[in-house]
Design a protein around this motif. Structure first.
Motif, PDB file in Angstrom:
ATOM      1  N   GLY A 135       0.791  -1.225   0.000  1.00 51.52           N
ATOM      2  CA  GLY A 135       0.000   0.000   0.000  1.00 51.52           C
ATOM      3  C   GLY A 135       0.818   1.268   0.000  1.00 51.52           C
ATOM      4  O   GLY A 135       0.261   2.364   0.137  1.00 51.52           O
ATOM      5  N   SER A 136       2.141   1.146  -0.178  1.00 54.83           N
ATOM      6  CA  SER A 136       3.005   2.315  -0.031  1.00 54.83           C
ATOM      7  C   SER A 136       2.840   3.344  -1.144  1.00 54.83           C
ATOM      8  O   SER A 136       3.219   4.503  -0.974  1.00 54.83           O
ATOM      9  N   ALA A 137       2.276   2.933  -2.284  1.00 51.03           N
ATOM     10  CA  ALA A 137       2.106   3.882  -3.380  1.00 51.03           C
ATOM     11  C   ALA A 137       0.910   4.808  -3.176  1.00 51.03           C
ATOM     12  O   ALA A 137       0.764   5.802  -3.896  1.00 51.03           O
ATOM     13  N   TYR A 152      11.939  10.358   0.545  1.00 49.95           N
ATOM     14  CA  TYR A 152      11.994  10.555  -0.896  1.00 49.95           C
ATOM     15  C   TYR A 152      13.400  11.005  -1.327  1.00 49.95           C
ATOM     16  O   TYR A 152      13.871  10.621  -2.405  1.00 49.95           O
ATOM     17  N   TYR A 153      14.058  11.778  -0.498  1.00 50.50           N
ATOM     18  CA  TYR A 153      15.443  12.191  -0.751  1.00 50.50           C
ATOM     19  C   TYR A 153      16.348  10.965  -0.840  1.00 50.50           C
ATOM     20  O   TYR A 153      17.161  10.837  -1.763  1.00 50.50           O
ATOM     21  N   ARG A 210      14.297   2.680   0.529  1.00 52.98           N
ATOM     22  CA  ARG A 210      13.895   2.334  -0.829  1.00 52.98           C
ATOM     23  C   ARG A 210      13.021   1.076  -0.840  1.00 52.98           C
ATOM     24  O   ARG A 210      12.036   1.004  -1.571  1.00 52.98           O
ATOM     25  N   HIS A 211      13.368   0.099  -0.031  1.00 49.94           N
ATOM     26  CA  HIS A 211      12.622  -1.156  -0.024  1.00 49.94           C
ATOM     27  C   HIS A 211      11.184  -0.944   0.422  1.00 49.94           C
ATOM     28  O   HIS A 211      10.249  -1.535  -0.139  1.00 49.94           O
ATOM     29  N   TYR A 215      11.123   0.323  -4.165  1.00 50.89           N
ATOM     30  CA  TYR A 215      12.124   0.822  -5.100  1.00 50.89           C
ATOM     31  C   TYR A 215      13.458   0.077  -5.006  1.00 50.89           C
ATOM     32  O   TYR A 215      14.403   0.428  -5.717  1.00 50.89           O
ATOM     33  N   ALA A 216      13.536  -0.919  -4.149  1.00 50.69           N
ATOM     34  CA  ALA A 216      14.748  -1.741  -4.042  1.00 50.69           C
ATOM     35  C   ALA A 216      14.332  -3.138  -3.641  1.00 50.69           C
ATOM     36  O   ALA A 216      13.406  -3.318  -2.843  1.00 50.69           O
TER      37      ALA A 216
END
Length: 296
Positions: A135-137, A152-153, A210-211, A215-216
């Motif tokens: 649900g992170s999106a 986000y950085y 990121r995970h 994103y990772a």
């Protein structure tokens, strides 16, 4: 706290401090990012008269080290939970009270959710800390998105480079933003900041942030745990959830409905004027939460 000790688990040599009677009911006190075991310096004396207090450095912090260069430098939630379970095994502790905040609270929640027989009671600041990666999106409110700027950085290579170059500067800023009413001094900050010099600090932190947004990739060995966490398992053990009323990254209102994640005894305690670093800002309240739970 007493002098540091180390113990080997399957993946790490974990450094930890210990205080209190060796045969007392065990309590593991778990720090978060970007903090250190020093956050518990004023909690431990309130517990050590009767409890065996164990305060480890998480992977990527202080003297804790990976045993193999081949082990992924992952900060994903499953890694934190597995590390805690491995530490309990290495110390031959069948059951303990787990208490933590931020990353440490996440590790404690994971062990409580997946291995409840190992947990007598849980103190988890901000409530249920298991991440919902699927649900992170889903966007949060603009105010909350603003609070998560650092995550986000870290998703960018610019963020990785920034953390590498000035990890203390970033951490100091986060301390101020997350605990706006806590006026810590340079000595207090330095006591924790030295632990960020661990050579694995940056890769573990970057992979963690990121995970959790997909994103990772994660450590393949931990996929069964991640699959179990994706189901957002409920926690059955007795739990007290302190939440700082002035928490600058996770406002207290965010945990108001977290009782739905707990099927055992559950109590939420909002602490006025306290920010994100509850054990260091409100050591008496944090220690009392531990003492109010059943002990192993």
């Amino acid at each position: 706290m007493e002098a540091l000790r180390t113990i080997r688990t399957p993946k790490l040599e974990i450094a930890y401090a210990e205080a209190g009677p060796p045969d007392g009911p065990p309590v593991l006190l778990l720090h978060g990012f970007p903090y250190a075991p020093h956050a518990y310096a004023e909690v431990v004396p309130r517990l050590a008269a009767g409890r065996r207090c164990i305060i480890p450095y998480l992977r990527g912090y202080g003297p804790t080290r990976f045993l193999s260069p081949e082990t992924p430098r992952s900060g994903q939630q499953a890694a934190l939970g597995q590390d805690l379970l491995d530490l309990l095994d290495a110390l031959a502790i069948p059951c303990a009270t787990l208490a933590g905040y931020d990353w440490g609270g996440r590790a404690a929640c994971i062990v409580a959710a997946l291995w409840p027989e190992r947990v007598a009671g849980l103190v988890s600041c901000t409530g249920y800390n298991v991440q919902d990666i699927a649900g992170s999106a889903k966007p949060a409110s603009p105010e909350q998105e603003h609070r998560l700027w650092y995550q986000y950085y870290f998703h960018t290579e610019r963020g990785r480079a920034g953390l590498e170059v000035d990890r203390r500067g970033i951490a100091r800023l986060l301390w101020r933003l997350w605990s706006p009413e806590w006026h810590f001094d340079a000595t207090t900050f330095a006591a924790s900041a030295s632990t960020f010099d661990n050579p694995d600090f940056v890769p573990v932190v970057i992979q963690s942030y990121r995970h959790r947004f997909g994103y990772a990739g994660g450590d393949p060995a931990l996929e069964p745990i991640e699959a179990a966490l994706a189901r957002q398992p409920r926690i059955t053990v007795p739990t007290i959830a302190p939440h700082g009323g002035a928490d600058g990254v996770g406002p207290a209102a965010a945990s108001a409905d977290h009782h739905r994640h707990f099927t055992g005894p559950y109590e939420r305690r909002v602490l006025p004027g306290i920010g994100h670093n509850v054990p260091q800002e409100a050591p008496e309240a944090f220690a009392q939460a531990v003492l109010d739970l059943p002990s192993a």
